[in-house]
Motif scaffolding. Structure first.
Motif, PDB file in Angstrom:
ATOM      1  N   LEU A 243       0.840  -1.502   0.082  1.00  0.00           N
ATOM      2  CA  LEU A 243      -0.068  -0.297   0.248  1.00  0.00           C
ATOM      3  C   LEU A 243       0.957   1.219  -0.460  1.00  0.00           C
ATOM      4  CD1 LEU A 243      -3.028   0.346   1.859  1.00  0.00           C
ATOM      5  CD2 LEU A 243      -1.513   2.202   1.752  1.00  0.00           C
ATOM      6  N   ASN A 244       1.435   1.594   0.825  1.00  0.00           N
ATOM      7  CA  ASN A 244       2.890   2.883   0.949  1.00  0.00           C
ATOM      8  C   ASN A 244       3.706   2.635   0.127  1.00  0.00           C
ATOM      9  OD1 ASN A 244       1.393   2.088   4.158  1.00  0.00           O
ATOM     10  ND2 ASN A 244       0.895   4.325   4.074  1.00  0.00           N
ATOM     11  N   GLY A 245       4.102   1.874  -0.527  1.00  0.00           N
ATOM     12  CA  GLY A 245       5.176   1.312  -0.983  1.00  0.00           C
ATOM     13  C   GLY A 245       4.834   2.365  -2.535  1.00  0.00           C
ATOM     14  N   THR A 246       3.480   1.448  -2.727  1.00  0.00           N
ATOM     15  CA  THR A 246       2.293   2.044  -4.472  1.00  0.00           C
ATOM     16  C   THR A 246       2.446   3.486  -4.128  1.00  0.00           C
ATOM     17  OG1 THR A 246       2.063  -0.385  -4.128  1.00  0.00           O
ATOM     18  CG2 THR A 246       0.983   1.242  -5.534  1.00  0.00           C
ATOM     19  N   HIS A 247       1.703   3.929  -3.107  1.00  0.00           N
ATOM     20  CA  HIS A 247       1.539   5.181  -2.820  1.00  0.00           C
ATOM     21  C   HIS A 247       2.571   5.359  -3.050  1.00  0.00           C
ATOM     22  CE1 HIS A 247      -2.079   5.680   0.090  1.00  0.00           C
ATOM     23  NE2 HIS A 247      -3.124   6.224  -1.426  1.00  0.00           N
ATOM     24  N   THR A 248       3.728   5.913  -2.872  1.00  0.00           N
ATOM     25  CA  THR A 248       5.100   6.601  -3.129  1.00  0.00           C
ATOM     26  C   THR A 248       5.053   6.139  -4.923  1.00  0.00           C
ATOM     27  OG1 THR A 248       5.842   6.579  -0.912  1.00  0.00           O
ATOM     28  CG2 THR A 248       7.575   7.186  -2.458  1.00  0.00           C
ATOM     29  N   GLY A 249       5.100   5.885  -4.975  1.00  0.00           N
ATOM     30  CA  GLY A 249       5.709   5.598  -6.707  1.00  0.00           C
ATOM     31  C   GLY A 249       4.567   5.976  -6.859  1.00  0.00           C
ATOM     32  N   LEU A 250       3.319   6.595  -7.035  1.00  0.00           N
ATOM     33  CA  LEU A 250       2.277   7.087  -7.233  1.00  0.00           C
ATOM     34  C   LEU A 250       2.315   8.908  -7.794  1.00  0.00           C
ATOM     35  CD1 LEU A 250      -0.714   4.776  -7.242  1.00  0.00           C
ATOM     36  CD2 LEU A 250       0.924   5.048  -9.389  1.00  0.00           C
ATOM     37  N   ALA A 251       2.908   8.915  -6.047  1.00  0.00           N
ATOM     38  CA  ALA A 251       2.332  10.327  -5.646  1.00  0.00           C
ATOM     39  C   ALA A 251       3.418  11.045  -6.700  1.00  0.00           C
ATOM     40  CB  ALA A 251       2.795  10.368  -4.470  1.00  0.00           C
ATOM     41  N   ALA A 252       4.687  11.211  -6.945  1.00  0.00           N
ATOM     42  CA  ALA A 252       5.905  11.916  -7.956  1.00  0.00           C
ATOM     43  C   ALA A 252       5.136  11.675  -8.841  1.00  0.00           C
ATOM     44  CB  ALA A 252       6.682  12.041  -7.539  1.00  0.00           C
ATOM     45  N   LEU A 253       4.578  10.358  -9.868  1.00  0.00           N
ATOM     46  CA  LEU A 253       4.322  10.107 -11.354  1.00  0.00           C
ATOM     47  C   LEU A 253       3.240  10.663 -11.531  1.00  0.00           C
ATOM     48  CD1 LEU A 253       5.639   8.458 -14.008  1.00  0.00           C
ATOM     49  CD2 LEU A 253       4.567   7.102 -13.057  1.00  0.00           C
ATOM     50  N   GLY A 254       2.487  10.184 -11.315  1.00  0.00           N
ATOM     51  CA  GLY A 254       1.054  11.357 -10.749  1.00  0.00           C
ATOM     52  C   GLY A 254       1.026  13.031 -10.701  1.00  0.00           C
ATOM     53  N   LEU A 255       1.738  13.168 -10.268  1.00  0.00           N
ATOM     54  CA  LEU A 255       1.880  14.570 -10.127  1.00  0.00           C
ATOM     55  C   LEU A 255       2.044  15.197 -11.635  1.00  0.00           C
ATOM     56  CD1 LEU A 255       2.838  15.961  -6.616  1.00  0.00           C
ATOM     57  CD2 LEU A 255       0.828  16.962  -6.972  1.00  0.00           C
ATOM     58  N   LEU A 256       3.425  14.907 -12.070  1.00  0.00           N
ATOM     59  CA  LEU A 256       4.006  15.411 -12.775  1.00  0.00           C
ATOM     60  C   LEU A 256       3.119  15.206 -14.213  1.00  0.00           C
ATOM     61  CD1 LEU A 256       7.991  13.464 -11.722  1.00  0.00           C
ATOM     62  CD2 LEU A 256       6.981  15.579 -12.645  1.00  0.00           C
ATOM     63  N   ALA A 257       1.964  14.090 -14.330  1.00  0.00           N
ATOM     64  CA  ALA A 257       1.226  13.718 -15.524  1.00  0.00           C
ATOM     65  C   ALA A 257       0.071  14.609 -15.345  1.00  0.00           C
ATOM     66  CB  ALA A 257       0.812  12.392 -15.633  1.00  0.00           C
ATOM     67  N   GLY A 258      -0.111  15.142 -14.098  1.00  0.00           N
ATOM     68  CA  GLY A 258      -1.322  16.238 -14.029  1.00  0.00           C
ATOM     69  C   GLY A 258      -2.399  16.166 -13.273  1.00  0.00           C
ATOM     70  N   VAL A 259      -2.144  15.258 -12.457  1.00  0.00           N
ATOM     71  CA  VAL A 259      -3.299  14.119 -11.790  1.00  0.00           C
ATOM     72  C   VAL A 259      -3.015  14.902 -10.560  1.00  0.00           C
ATOM     73  CG1 VAL A 259      -4.427  12.102 -10.664  1.00  0.00           C
ATOM     74  CG2 VAL A 259      -3.191  12.749 -13.283  1.00  0.00           C
ATOM     75  N   SER A 260      -3.953  15.225  -9.451  1.00  0.00           N
ATOM     76  CA  SER A 260      -4.421  15.504  -7.643  1.00  0.00           C
ATOM     77  C   SER A 260      -4.735  14.533  -7.117  1.00  0.00           C
ATOM     78  CB  SER A 260      -5.379  16.809  -8.248  1.00  0.00           C
ATOM     79  OG  SER A 260      -6.122  16.425  -8.420  1.00  0.00           O
TER      80      SER A 260
END
Length: 519
Positions: free
Chosen positions: A318-335
């Motif tokens: 859960l937390n590892g996936t959260h961390t892996g998605l956070a920066a990528l999502g922000l760079l991709a324009g998702v909030s």
């Protein structure tokens, strides 16, 4: 007949919305207030319960977690006590709790239930500021009925501060605050072992209770506290290792909050949204469990002799996936996380990262089934979990949560999965100076990241992506080791980061990955 709540408070962020009374004890007893029938309200006796717990931290997670569990226990008359909150960051939340008499609204929602449960939580008695009300904090330590201490200070809070050199000064770090609190109690009761407390940290760190106990003893050494205190600590103050699992994003977006407040008939500056899922695993024997009667109040609380498997599964998947998605999502324009799961490209990446990269090397029962459940939780459209919140201290989280997964592949002489490389590159690219304008244009704020300051300094003097990644991965003050010696890692991360910087984050994603839920 006019209500005594004619003086109203405007709703923050909605200047054109109607004004409403604040949530308070007086409102709960006002006959002119007509609450919805679905709202769970505290009994009158629950508002008068004695203070039995202290909590270091006033953030949203604890409101949806510890405060919820205590409230549920009080509702069933298991704990029969309230908690005193201690704020350390001058966030102003202590003042908000004071204004609302310690009350706040908790909305628990699942993916398939638009309404969920609405509850006025009454388990908080008051909130103190460590900086301006330290004498009140110490006075609380001397209260006879206090029996348990909770905390949640994030990974960064589990550290000593060089300024904490004397027991006479107001402590700076959380371990020093806790030590001083326990020392005050021990002396107040003549080191009576019957007056010990159970310490229940809620930080997502391996062996968090053991680590915190070690930090407290380190403060004892620094302050040269008497041997009697150490004996009291060792014999009457259990430090429990724990695992906490509940997604608590905090306040709902302004439009949703306006709908809720209209339905409830009051304004609430502490309104908190959480998912219905909750799991609180506490490591301890029957003796420790007997000292924590709130554990009988909810099926989500589990005692175990060893919590390693629970922690490993949740931290990595859960937390590892959260961390892996956070920066990528922000760079991709998702909030938000739920928006990630609605995005064709990002949702495929989330599944690839969790089930194809992380789960195969997680030593925990039912890892893949748990992973599938995590993806369903992420897709909950009613839980607006902001990526900027998850990305706070993102570099440290990457080091703690995902880097060990990378190292497992290296030790096993297996190729590092592409999704892990993308996750690492995204976190480092997010800290590149040229990403500032991207975040602003996407309406996002730059996350707080202490180790990220070091990453930015490397980017500022690096002429190319390869040079920047080489400098960053070789800095052992960031990673506790030189990562350029990890086979192929530097080359893979540098190549991916370079592509992101030139062509954008989505350029490294694809939608044709086939990820099975069972290896």
């Amino acid at each position: 007949m006019a209500s005594r709540f004619d003086v109203m408070t405007p709703i923050a962020g909605a200047s054109d919305a109607p004004t409403r009374p604040k949530l308070s004890r007086a409102l709960l007893s006002d006959p002119s207030w007509q609450p919805p029938s679905a709202l769970v309200r505290p009994r009158a006796d629950m508002l008068q319960l004695p203070e039995r717990a202290v909590q270091f931290g006033t953030g949203v997670f604890l409101r949806g977690f510890v405060e919820y569990f205590l409230d549920a226990a009080n509702e069933q008359r298991f704990f029969n006590g309230r908690v005193v909150l201690v704020g350390s960051t001058d966030s102003g939340r202590d003042r908000a709790f004071t204004t609302q008499d310690g009350l706040f609204t908790l909305q628990s929602v699942s993916a398939d239930d638009d309404a969920g449960e609405l509850r006025v939580v009454s388990s908080v008695s008051r909130a103190l500021s460590a900086s301006s009300g330290w004498h009140d904090v110490l006075a609380t330590a001397r209260q006879l009925e206090i029996s348990v201490v909770f905390s949640n200070t994030t990974e960064a809070g589990f550290a000593l501060d060089a300024a904490d050199i004397s027991v006479a000064a107001i402590p700076k770090s959380f371990p020093a605050k806790l030590t001083r609190f326990l020392y005050e109690r021990a002396r107040a009761f003549g080191f009576d072992r019957k007056r010990g407390l159970v310490v229940v940290p809620c930080e997502l760190l391996e062996n968090n209770g053991d680590v915190l106990k070690g930090l407290v003893h380190a403060v004892c050494d620094r302050w040269q506290l008497e041997p009697e205190f150490r004996v009291w600590l060792n014999e009457s103050v259990p430090f429990c290792n724990t695992l906490v699992d509940r997604i608590v994003p905090g306040a709902p977006p302004a439009p949703e909050r306006e709908k809720l407040e209209q339905k409830l008939g009051y304004s609430d500056d502490l309104m908190t949204v959480t998912e219905t899922y909750r799991l609180f695993v506490i490591e301890g024997d029957a003796t420790v469990r007997a000292r924590l009667p709130f554990a009988d109040g909810d099926r989500g609380i589990v005692f175990a002799n060893n919590i390693r498997a629970y922690r490993e599964r949740k931290l990595r998947l859960l937390n590892g996936t959260h961390t892996g998605l956070a920066a990528l999502g922000l760079l991709a324009g998702v909030s938000t996380v739920d928006a990630v799961m609605r995005d064709d490209m990002l949702s495929v990446f989330a599944r690839e990262l969790l089930l194809a990269a992380i789960a195969p090397v997680v030593e925990a029962p039912e890892a893949f089934a748990f992973g599938e459940d995590v993806l369903r939780r992420f897709a909950n459209p009613h839980v607006y979990h902001r990526l900027t919140d998850i990305a706070n201290q993102g570099t440290l989280k990457l080091r703690v949560r995902l880097l060990p997964i990378v190292q497992r592949y290296v030790v096993a002489s297996r190729p590092i999965p592409r999704a892990l490389v993308v996750a690492m590159a995204a976190q480092l690219v997010l800290l590149h100076p040229q990403m500032e304008q991207l975040l602003v244009s996407n309406g996002a704020v730059r996350p707080t990241d202490d180790l990220g300051v070091l990453v930015r300094k490397h980017w500022e003097v690096a002429p190319t992506a390869v040079a920047g990644i080489t400098r960053i991965l070789s800095d052992s003050s960031i990673w506790n080791e030189d990562l350029t010696y990890v086979p192929t890692l530097m080359e893979l991360v540098a190549e991916t980061a370079g592509e992101m910087l030139v062509s954008g984050a989505r350029s490294v994603l694809h939608t044709d990955a086939e990820v099975r839920s069972d290896p």
